[in-house]
Design a protein around this motif. Structure first.
Motif, PDB file in Angstrom:
ATOM      1  N   ARG A  50       0.842  -1.195   0.000  1.00  0.00           N
ATOM      2  CA  ARG A  50       0.000   0.000   0.000  1.00  0.00           C
ATOM      3  C   ARG A  50       0.872   1.239   0.000  1.00  0.00           C
ATOM      4  N   TYR A  96       0.789   3.076   6.496  1.00  0.00           N
ATOM      5  CA  TYR A  96       0.084   3.992   5.611  1.00  0.00           C
ATOM      6  C   TYR A  96      -1.186   4.458   6.312  1.00  0.00           C
ATOM      7  N   TRP A 125      -1.797  -0.350   8.644  1.00  0.00           N
ATOM      8  CA  TRP A 125      -2.565   0.881   8.577  1.00  0.00           C
ATOM      9  C   TRP A 125      -2.407   1.665   9.871  1.00  0.00           C
ATOM     10  N   ARG A 156      -2.153 -13.605  -1.933  1.00  0.00           N
ATOM     11  CA  ARG A 156      -3.608 -13.756  -2.054  1.00  0.00           C
ATOM     12  C   ARG A 156      -3.898 -15.018  -2.856  1.00  0.00           C
ATOM     13  N   SER A 157      -5.094 -15.553  -2.678  1.00  0.00           N
ATOM     14  CA  SER A 157      -5.521 -16.723  -3.438  1.00  0.00           C
ATOM     15  C   SER A 157      -6.325 -16.285  -4.657  1.00  0.00           C
ATOM     16  N   TYR A 158      -6.139 -16.972  -5.789  1.00  0.00           N
ATOM     17  CA  TYR A 158      -6.960 -16.739  -6.972  1.00  0.00           C
ATOM     18  C   TYR A 158      -7.362 -18.070  -7.586  1.00  0.00           C
ATOM     19  N   ALA A 178      -8.684 -14.656 -13.416  1.00  0.00           N
ATOM     20  CA  ALA A 178      -9.481 -13.455 -13.688  1.00  0.00           C
ATOM     21  C   ALA A 178      -9.661 -12.733 -12.360  1.00  0.00           C
ATOM     22  N   ASP A 181     -10.783  -9.310 -10.086  1.00  0.00           N
ATOM     23  CA  ASP A 181     -11.593  -8.110  -9.962  1.00  0.00           C
ATOM     24  C   ASP A 181     -10.867  -7.130  -9.036  1.00  0.00           C
ATOM     25  N   PRO A 209     -11.747  -1.726  -4.415  1.00  0.00           N
ATOM     26  CA  PRO A 209     -11.292  -0.385  -4.046  1.00  0.00           C
ATOM     27  C   PRO A 209     -10.382  -0.468  -2.828  1.00  0.00           C
ATOM     28  N   GLU A 215      -4.923  -4.164  -1.788  1.00  0.00           N
ATOM     29  CA  GLU A 215      -3.479  -4.078  -1.917  1.00  0.00           C
ATOM     30  C   GLU A 215      -2.977  -4.796  -3.169  1.00  0.00           C
ATOM     31  N   VAL A 216      -3.516  -5.970  -3.424  1.00  0.00           N
ATOM     32  CA  VAL A 216      -3.000  -6.803  -4.506  1.00  0.00           C
ATOM     33  C   VAL A 216      -3.827  -6.668  -5.787  1.00  0.00           C
ATOM     34  N   SER A 217      -5.164  -6.679  -5.658  1.00  0.00           N
ATOM     35  CA  SER A 217      -5.978  -6.725  -6.875  1.00  0.00           C
ATOM     36  C   SER A 217      -5.800  -5.478  -7.758  1.00  0.00           C
TER      37      SER A 217
HETATM   38  C1  LIG Z   1      -9.824 -19.496  -2.487  1.00  0.00           C
HETATM   39  C2  LIG Z   1      -9.966 -18.087  -2.988  1.00  0.00           C
HETATM   40  C3  LIG Z   1     -10.065 -17.824  -4.349  1.00  0.00           C
HETATM   41  C4  LIG Z   1     -10.190 -16.530  -4.822  1.00  0.00           C
HETATM   42  N1  LIG Z   1     -10.327 -16.321  -6.174  1.00  0.00           N
HETATM   43  C5  LIG Z   1     -10.459 -15.070  -6.657  1.00  0.00           C
HETATM   44  C6  LIG Z   1     -10.619 -14.840  -8.074  1.00  0.00           C
HETATM   45  O1  LIG Z   1     -10.623 -15.764  -8.883  1.00  0.00           O
HETATM   46  N2  LIG Z   1     -10.756 -13.556  -8.516  1.00  0.00           N
HETATM   47  C7  LIG Z   1     -10.741 -12.498  -7.639  1.00  0.00           C
HETATM   48  O2  LIG Z   1     -10.843 -11.357  -8.108  1.00  0.00           O
HETATM   49  N3  LIG Z   1     -10.588 -12.691  -6.297  1.00  0.00           N
HETATM   50  C8  LIG Z   1     -10.444 -13.945  -5.793  1.00  0.00           C
HETATM   51  N4  LIG Z   1     -10.288 -14.130  -4.423  1.00  0.00           N
HETATM   52  C9  LIG Z   1     -10.137 -12.957  -3.547  1.00  0.00           C
HETATM   53  C10 LIG Z   1      -8.658 -12.552  -3.511  1.00  0.00           C
HETATM   54  O3  LIG Z   1      -7.901 -13.538  -2.843  1.00  0.00           O
HETATM   55  C11 LIG Z   1      -8.387 -11.243  -2.756  1.00  0.00           C
HETATM   56  O4  LIG Z   1      -8.988 -11.296  -1.486  1.00  0.00           O
HETATM   57  C12 LIG Z   1      -8.914 -10.038  -3.495  1.00  0.00           C
HETATM   58  O5  LIG Z   1      -8.276  -9.930  -4.772  1.00  0.00           O
HETATM   59  C13 LIG Z   1      -8.659  -8.755  -2.700  1.00  0.00           C
HETATM   60  O6  LIG Z   1      -7.285  -8.620  -2.447  1.00  0.00           O
HETATM   61  P1  LIG Z   1      -6.655  -7.174  -2.289  1.00  0.00           P
HETATM   62  O7  LIG Z   1      -5.252  -7.367  -1.848  1.00  0.00           O
HETATM   63  O8  LIG Z   1      -6.871  -6.359  -3.509  1.00  0.00           O
HETATM   64  O9  LIG Z   1      -7.523  -6.536  -1.164  1.00  0.00           O
HETATM   65  P2  LIG Z   1      -7.141  -6.405   0.374  1.00  0.00           P
HETATM   66  O10 LIG Z   1      -5.995  -5.475   0.492  1.00  0.00           O
HETATM   67  O11 LIG Z   1      -6.986  -7.757   0.948  1.00  0.00           O
HETATM   68  O12 LIG Z   1      -8.447  -5.739   0.892  1.00  0.00           O
HETATM   69  C14 LIG Z   1      -9.750  -6.313   0.706  1.00  0.00           C
HETATM   70  C15 LIG Z   1     -10.800  -5.256   1.006  1.00  0.00           C
HETATM   71  O13 LIG Z   1     -10.763  -4.938   2.364  1.00  0.00           O
HETATM   72  C16 LIG Z   1     -10.402  -3.618   2.557  1.00  0.00           C
HETATM   73  N5  LIG Z   1      -9.216  -3.642   3.479  1.00  0.00           N
HETATM   74  C17 LIG Z   1      -8.599  -4.753   3.940  1.00  0.00           C
HETATM   75  N6  LIG Z   1      -7.586  -4.456   4.742  1.00  0.00           N
HETATM   76  C18 LIG Z   1      -7.537  -3.139   4.788  1.00  0.00           C
HETATM   77  C19 LIG Z   1      -6.699  -2.242   5.424  1.00  0.00           C
HETATM   78  N7  LIG Z   1      -5.690  -2.658   6.208  1.00  0.00           N
HETATM   79  N8  LIG Z   1      -6.907  -0.924   5.233  1.00  0.00           N
HETATM   80  C20 LIG Z   1      -7.909  -0.517   4.447  1.00  0.00           C
HETATM   81  N9  LIG Z   1      -8.752  -1.327   3.818  1.00  0.00           N
HETATM   82  C21 LIG Z   1      -8.572  -2.620   3.972  1.00  0.00           C
HETATM   83  C22 LIG Z   1      -9.999  -3.051   1.206  1.00  0.00           C
HETATM   84  O14 LIG Z   1     -10.552  -1.779   1.050  1.00  0.00           O
HETATM   85  C23 LIG Z   1     -10.572  -3.991   0.219  1.00  0.00           C
HETATM   86  O15 LIG Z   1     -11.803  -3.531  -0.273  1.00  0.00           O
HETATM   87  C24 LIG Z   1     -10.194 -15.433  -3.922  1.00  0.00           C
HETATM   88  C25 LIG Z   1     -10.084 -15.689  -2.552  1.00  0.00           C
HETATM   89  C26 LIG Z   1      -9.978 -16.986  -2.068  1.00  0.00           C
HETATM   90  C27 LIG Z   1      -9.865 -17.210  -0.595  1.00  0.00           C
END
Ligand SMILES: Cc1cc2nc3c(=O)[nH]c(=O)nc-3n(C[C@H](O)[C@H](O)[C@H](O)COP(=O)(O)OP(=O)(O)OC[C@H]3O[C@@H](n4cnc5c(N)ncnc54)[C@H](O)[C@@H]3O)c2cc1C
Ligand SMILES: [Zn+2]
Lengths: 197, 241, 85
Positions: A11, A24, A82, B53-55, B69, B71, B74, B77-79
């Motif tokens: 982040r 952050y 955070w 993260r898992s996908y 794929a 999504d 908002p 961190e990873v998506s």
């Molecule tokens: C088995 C499995 C399969 C999956 N398959 C898919 C797939 O095929 N496609 C897909 O798109 N996703 C999939 N996911 C979900 C994926 O693993 C992630 O959780 C997703 O991409 C979100 O990750 P991120 O790092 O972008 O969000 P994160 O950083 O993990 O945050 C998730 C949400 O929580 C909020 N948040 C969390 N922590 C904080 C923080 N410290 N401060 C502020 N906000 C926070 C964020 O605003 C955000 O909206 C799967 C999950 C599992 C468990």
């Protein structure tokens, strides 16, 4: 050998002197739960402190509020990176609590409804550095965020601010609590980035 | 089942929806995967900080090519990195294929009900593709819930399958905005919709439910009320509200 | 806000420890005696850890702690764990 991810920094970290290293800013109040949220009604809530002679001092909700809650303005820092600046709380200072406690032990194990424990040196709980907080931003503390009452030790990483706190046990030496036995730093100073082992 | 981290190279990217992209990775030692499995993906920053993260895997082939794929959430961190920043040629660390529970194997002959919300279609798509590829005659039914038509993943492929496949039936649910002229107003999946548009418990289907945790919980609760045994309803929660 | 996931979500870290898929292993809960594959358990995420709870009674079954250098498992409330061959 690590494969670095081109352009990935985690982040976005802002330049801000109020932010410990690696943190952050967030406007949200993220919740990471380790299990179902305990629901503890204030009419059955109790808070107690046990000293080295196994003397237990217990307060119910009204008795505890009678210790005199105060307004708290502070920054909080979560080990998940955070930080929130300028949060407002209301709670009872642990100085008020320890006025009633006779102890020469210097370490404390805090325990929670739901079963978790975390350790803190007594010195980190005194002199206006820690509270039992019952309100956040003008309203009762949500169960999600540790309500009805959580420990608030804002100069340490936020896992030390045990949610759903129910009691403190005095200890002669510093012993790791649940999270500390499982990889979290024994002390947790955000300014020294004492996150995990 | 292999457990060590491998390095995949991004071989192709295309937009899936306004907020989602498909990434194709070439992973040299990829052993192939079952339909419904996932992998773990790890990003590493210059200071050594990592995020994992898992996908789910949308492909179900035996070769070294793996399709994901993703999504964009908002403030995630990873998506956002995977959806906005990754380019063809980038290297990504992955661990997998993973999981033996939320999978469909071509030997299975019982009816299968798939229920997906948003990106939760990904592992279900792998099952649909495996079902097609194997020429399986097992009855497949998909209920796919999206906010609005433009949010559907694999829209063209699903539309084509809907026309061509004899063993796949698709029901669309729009939670926020329907296509023009759609017979029912936008809204969430309800017991009535599930009762009308999914394979009934009496036919003993295996049911796969995947999507945001809130969606999965709501659907799984309704399915149990409709008489499905909790052992025949397999869930994959993606997290989130 | 992240809510819980299915047992499937910890297939990765567990496969590093056991060198095999553990989500199909069946665990007997020390709290209520339920026997289910780990895939059916509920997984809560902490910053460096996965907390795995019984889907029937919420008892903590196992905890997996992951860092760059290691993956560790703690068996908290499982009476037995049967791994299919
Ligand atoms: C088995 C499995 C399969 C999956 N398959 C898919 C797939 O095929 N496609 C897909 O798109 N996703 C999939 N996911 C979900 C994926 O693993 C992630 O959780 C997703 O991409 C979100 O990750 P991120 O790092 O972008 O969000 P994160 O950083 O993990 O945050 C998730 C949400 O929580 C909020 N948040 C969390 N922590 C904080 C923080 N410290 N401060 C502020 N906000 C926070 C964020 O605003 C955000 O909206 C799967 C999950 C599992 C468990
Ligand atoms: Zn149990």
């Amino acid at each position: 050998m690590a494969v670095f991810s081109r352009g990935f920094t985690g982040r976005r970290h802002e330049q801000n002197d109020a932010l410990p290293p690696g943190q952050y800013l967030t406007e949200d109040f993220p919740v990471l739960s380790a299990g179902p949220t305990p629901k503890v009604p204030t009419d059955t809530w109790q808070f107690s402190v046990r000293n080295e002679n196994d003397d237990v001092t217990t307060w119910n909700w009204d008795e505890f509020q009678a210790l005199g809650p105060e307004e708290i303005h502070t920054d909080i820092h979560c080990v998940t990176r955070w930080s929130k600046l300028g949060t407002s709380w209301r709670g009872v200072s642990l100085d008020r609590v320890f006025e009633k406690i006779d102890t020469s032990f210097e370490y404390v194990m805090a325990s929670s409804y739901g079963g978790y424990t975390t350790n803190v040196p007594l010195a980190d709980l005194l002199d206006g550095k820690a509270w039992i907080a019952t309100e956040f931003e003008g309203g009762p503390l949500d169960p999600e965020h540790g309500g009805p009452a959580r420990l608030l030790v804002p100069h340490l990483y936020f896992w030390k601010s045990a949610k759903w706190v129910r009691g403190l046990q005095m200890l002669p030496t510093d012993e790791p609590g649940f999270w500390e036995q499982n990889g979290y730093n024994i002390y947790g100073d955000p300014w020294k980035e004492q996150r995990y082992w | 089942m292999t457990s060590t981290w491998k390095v995949g190279t991004v071989a192709a990217i295309h937009a899936e929806t306004p907020t989602a992209r498909t990434l194709e990775l070439d992973v040299p030692d990829w052993p192939g995967n079952l339909a419904g499995q996932h992998l773990d993906l790890r990003l590493t920053a210059p200071d050594g900080y990592t995020a994992t993260r898992s996908y789910s895997i949308a492909s179900a082939d035996s070769g070294p090519r793996v399709q994901l794929a993703v999504d964009r959430l908002p403030d995630g961190e990873v998506s956002p990195y995977l959806v906005n920043d990754v380019i063809v040629g980038d290297e990504l660390e992955v661990r997998g294929p993973l999981g033996g529970w939320f999978v469909w194997r071509p030997e299975q002959t019982e009816p299968v009900q798939l229920i997906g919300g948003g990106s939760g279609i990904v592992p279900l798509m792998a099952m649909i593709r495996a079902h097609e590829a194997a020429g399986s005659t097992a009855r497949f039914r998909l209920l796919y819930s999206v906010r609005e038509p433009g949010d559907a993943f694999f829209a063209a492929e699903l539309a084509e399958l809907e026309r061509s496949s004899e063993h796949l039936e698709i029901t669309w649910v729009y939670t926020r905005k329907t296509p023009d002229g759609w017979p029912t107003p936008a809204g969430r999946v309800t017991p009535a919709i599930l009762e009308a548009s999914t394979i009934s418990a009496a036919e003993n289907p295996t049911v796969f439910v995947c999507g945001p945790t809130g969606f999965v919980e709501a659907v799984a609760d309704i399915l149990v009320e409709l008489g499905h045994s909790s052992g025949s309803v397999k869930t994959e929660r993606f997290g989130g509200a | 806000m992240m809510s819980h996931l299915d047992g499937n979500a910890i297939a990765g870290p567990l496969s590093e420890i056991f060198g095999a898929d553990m989500t199909m292993a069946s665990g007997r809960c020390g709290g209520c005696g339920d026997v289910s594959p780990l895939a059916m358990a509920m997984v809560y995420l902490k910053p460096n850890a996965y907390i795995v709870r019984c889907h029937v009674c919420d008892t903590m079954l196992i905890m997996v702690v992951e860092s760059r250098a290691s993956v560790a498992i703690e068996i908290e409330g499982l009476d037995s764990l049967v791994i299919p061959r």
